[in-house]
Scaffold this active site. Structure first.
Site, PDB file in Angstrom:
ATOM      1  N   CYS A 173      23.328 -27.575  -4.505  1.00 45.66           N
ATOM      2  CA  CYS A 173      23.543 -28.407  -3.317  1.00 45.66           C
ATOM      3  C   CYS A 173      22.262 -29.078  -2.825  1.00 45.66           C
ATOM      4  O   CYS A 173      22.315 -30.124  -2.195  1.00 45.66           O
ATOM      5  CB  CYS A 173      24.196 -27.587  -2.207  1.00 45.66           C
ATOM      6  SG  CYS A 173      25.930 -27.229  -2.584  1.00 45.66           S
ATOM      7  N   CYS A 192      21.809 -23.770  -1.872  1.00 40.08           N
ATOM      8  CA  CYS A 192      21.644 -23.398  -3.283  1.00 40.08           C
ATOM      9  C   CYS A 192      20.976 -24.531  -4.052  1.00 40.08           C
ATOM     10  O   CYS A 192      20.911 -25.663  -3.587  1.00 40.08           O
ATOM     11  CB  CYS A 192      22.984 -23.033  -3.908  1.00 40.08           C
ATOM     12  SG  CYS A 192      24.003 -24.440  -4.402  1.00 40.08           S
ATOM     13  N   CYS A 194      24.936 -25.874   2.462  1.00 37.30           N
ATOM     14  CA  CYS A 194      24.541 -24.876   1.457  1.00 37.30           C
ATOM     15  C   CYS A 194      23.114 -25.135   0.985  1.00 37.30           C
ATOM     16  O   CYS A 194      22.708 -26.271   0.779  1.00 37.30           O
ATOM     17  CB  CYS A 194      25.519 -24.931   0.287  1.00 37.30           C
ATOM     18  SG  CYS A 194      25.136 -23.746  -1.007  1.00 37.30           S
ATOM     19  N   ASP A 224      31.789  -0.768 -15.467  1.00 42.96           N
ATOM     20  CA  ASP A 224      33.105  -0.148 -15.269  1.00 42.96           C
ATOM     21  C   ASP A 224      33.303   0.876 -16.386  1.00 42.96           C
ATOM     22  O   ASP A 224      32.450   1.041 -17.261  1.00 42.96           O
ATOM     23  CB  ASP A 224      34.200  -1.209 -15.210  1.00 42.96           C
ATOM     24  CG  ASP A 224      34.321  -1.997 -16.503  1.00 42.96           C
ATOM     25  OD1 ASP A 224      33.637  -1.657 -17.486  1.00 42.96           O
ATOM     26  OD2 ASP A 224      35.113  -2.953 -16.534  1.00 42.96           O
ATOM     27  N   ASP A 260      32.982  -6.708  -6.592  1.00 44.98           N
ATOM     28  CA  ASP A 260      32.645  -7.488  -7.793  1.00 44.98           C
ATOM     29  C   ASP A 260      33.825  -8.385  -8.111  1.00 44.98           C
ATOM     30  O   ASP A 260      34.972  -8.034  -7.809  1.00 44.98           O
ATOM     31  CB  ASP A 260      32.406  -6.587  -9.013  1.00 44.98           C
ATOM     32  CG  ASP A 260      33.718  -6.175  -9.667  1.00 44.98           C
ATOM     33  OD1 ASP A 260      34.363  -5.233  -9.150  1.00 44.98           O
ATOM     34  OD2 ASP A 260      34.137  -6.820 -10.640  1.00 44.98           O
ATOM     35  N   HIS A 300      26.284 -22.454  -7.539  1.00 48.32           N
ATOM     36  CA  HIS A 300      26.772 -22.690  -6.176  1.00 48.32           C
ATOM     37  C   HIS A 300      27.777 -21.615  -5.738  1.00 48.32           C
ATOM     38  O   HIS A 300      27.692 -21.087  -4.624  1.00 48.32           O
ATOM     39  CB  HIS A 300      27.411 -24.072  -6.045  1.00 48.32           C
ATOM     40  CG  HIS A 300      28.153 -24.210  -4.759  1.00 48.32           C
ATOM     41  ND1 HIS A 300      27.520 -24.454  -3.564  1.00 48.32           N
ATOM     42  CD2 HIS A 300      29.469 -24.033  -4.463  1.00 48.32           C
ATOM     43  CE1 HIS A 300      28.414 -24.450  -2.596  1.00 48.32           C
ATOM     44  NE2 HIS A 300      29.603 -24.198  -3.106  1.00 48.32           N
TER      45      HIS A 300
END
Lengths: 382, 382
Positions: free
Chosen positions: A309, A306, A304, A94, A266, A335
């Site tokens: 998980c 991930c 999920c 930014d 974002d 996660h």
């Protein structure tokens, strides 16, 4: 031309929703894309290897924070931000504007720039458009932002003044920029006022920039107002340039943004929520501190894939939270970021397959957001 | 016999140093082995995947902490400690004794056991040898420890009393134990007194246990005394059983222990130091907060192959520490644990190649320990 390394290929449109490929010097971004935030050159509590494994491609770092600490000159000397933080994929910085303007009692704005006090040690600093670009060139992100002023959304006079200033500053940023391997995005301002947003989108489009951000949203206005502003700028911004909705956010904001033509997002939300025990799922949030999870052998989300998980139970995560173990933040961050990555991946697939409207409405119906325990965490903070 | 799943193969000896393979239900441990500590069912700041990647094989978890939170019954219900914390390799639990006796003002010892107050909420609890085994059976580690009393090292009368109690309790633990898939180790006590250590090693050997620990060291005695005690028990404990030096520790203590026949070590040091900005290397410690590292592009250790050293500069790590980012603890923990893993791997190779004496003396010469900033962190704490 300054921007030859950056091309945006619009692959598919479905209603206003877009699927594209944005080429950068550090690889292609498949859009829509969600960028986790690495304020101080680290996405909090996760390693770059973990971020890569969960499929993150773009991350955002904050110019204000890195300018103050460790210093953009230090990062430049150490090979730039990609090398410093070991992220070999695209990075976005930014402009520092949002943070500096958030300092309120500690900054003074004039037509030329902003003088502000460091929140770390009270030392005095000054950002101008030229300084912001200098700092961002030292950091070396792929996508850099024009220095802008984000006004309170409902103050028309201020919004107009801030917008004018933002336009002048965008031109100064464009003149100051010398690196060819960075894409400078302009930022549409104008609060909740349709005519100002229109004017801002028109003006910035005339600068022929490689991408455009929509700023000054998710700062206190209503969702209806946010959506209205997105729809106005959607009709004006050039179709062949990526559009970035700054500081957003929640799963439903992502879907609502994609539905209105946004390509890049974002937000600190997935990592900030993780540090406050909240897990994001496609059907809402879980507060993992809840005693109901003390003996719960299920993962956060059965569907999920991930790392968290695939391995850990809610009971284990709750134990880590209660025991104040750092691993809680790591596992829940993994996660939460994965969940938003998966959401934009699914949205992209739906756009490619021309079924985005159904996907979005199914998702929003299923998603029962429970904001009660965590609403204050969703607001943007410097 | 209770211990048929556990065999220890002594592969090589070099002086008193030993290289072996200890078979457990969760895989073979190549000894000498160093176990990082996961007090609350997590090695602080690192994931099991990261631990696996850096080559850890055995980890220790603390019975006292897990009994209090989340409760051994909860862990049993959730499939045991291996499943709960997702560590599929061997785990060792202590008996809870060391932590309980460290509570000082909050515990009362009698011949039958110890009554103590929880450090978390002041609630009253009682450990007996039978209770310690019950809790450890609920946790389900591969290696479990007899409930022992660790006396202050220089109080002879107390040391003798505590040793006697430790022996009686070891027998009670052996009778209480019912699971065949756990190996119960006895603990040699006796402070700094050669005759007591000899008596303790003799007595425990008579119980024919699958392994033996040497307790009550690294608690305030001198290095010379520690080494003398190790040498006494080395001559007595059966050669075909693994020997575990509890709560040790530093690189030089590991080398000095291996030199005196120790096979297994555990210590919080690598992770605790990491959370206090200290990196362990083969040539001593670095305090990464030091301003001298602010622009240092080198890794912690040029010769180290860990994830941290393959990617990150000292300057980046220092930045993370100064900015109070959690990633600092993660990256330095990875490095520190890797360093001790690498040290025991190299020691094992040297033993197999019959050059351990030279390896040890080269190592100790090179290793310039700088304890000034971190000495208080090396002591064992509950």
């Amino acid at each position: 031309m300054n921007t030859s390394l950056f091309t945006f290929d619009l692959i598919a449109k479905d209603g206003q929703a877009r699927a594209g490929v944005f080429n950068t010097p550090h690889g292609d971004l498949l859009t829509p894309v969600f960028a986790p935030v690495g304020t101080q050159a680290t996405v909090k509590a996760v390693t770059p290897a973990q971020l890569e494994e969960l499929g993150a491609t773009l991350i955002l770092a904050n110019t204000y924070h890195l300018y103050l600490r460790p210093g953009a000159d230090v990062i430049a000397e150490l090979g730039g931000l990609h090398h410093f933080m070991q992220w070999q994929h695209p990075i976005l910085t930014d402009s520092g504007g949002f943070q500096v303007f958030s300092l309120e009692q500690m900054r003074k704005i004039d037509e030329d720039g902003v003088t502000f006090k460091s929140h770390i040690d009270g030392s005095i600093h000054r950002f101008t458009p030229e300084k912001s670009i200098e700092v961002q060139q030292n950091l070396g992100a792929d996508i850099i932002m024009a220095f802008d002023e984000c006004a309170p959304p409902y103050d028309r006079a201020y919004s107009e003044r801030a917008m004018q200033r933002t336009h002048q500053w965008a031109e100064r940023c464009l003149r100051a920029k010398t690196r060819r391997d960075q894409a400078l995005f302009g930022i549409v301002q104008g609060g909740v006022f349709p005519d100002l947003r229109q004017q801002s989108a028109d003006y910035l489009t005339s600068l022929d920039l490689p991408g455009y951000a929509i700023g000054g949203l998710s700062v206190g206005e209503t969702k209806v107002e946010m959506h209205a502003m997105l729809e106005i700028v959607h009709g004006i911004l050039p179709e062949d340039k990526p559009r970035y909705l700054m500081g957003v956010g929640t799963p439903e904001d992502l879907i609502n943004g994609i539905r209105r033509g946004v390509d890049i997002f974002d937000c600190v939300l997935p990592t900030r929520l993780a540090r406050h025990s909240a897990a994001m799922t496609f059907s809402g949030r879980l507060n993992l501190l809840n005693a109901a999870y003390a003996r719960d052998a299920q993962p956060i989300d059965q569907n999920c894939q991930c790392y968290t998980c695939r391995h850990f139970s809610r009971a284990y995560l709750r134990h880590l939270i209660v025991a104040k173990e750092m691993l809680a933040a790591t596992l829940i961050s993994i996660h939460n970021i994965f969940t938003l990555q998966e959401l934009v991946r699914q949205a992209r697939r739906a756009i490619l397959e021309q079924r985005f409207a159904a996907f979005a409405s199914d998702f929003l119906q299923q998603y029962q957001q429970n904001k009660t325990t965590t609403s204050s965490l969703t607001e943007r903070k410097p």
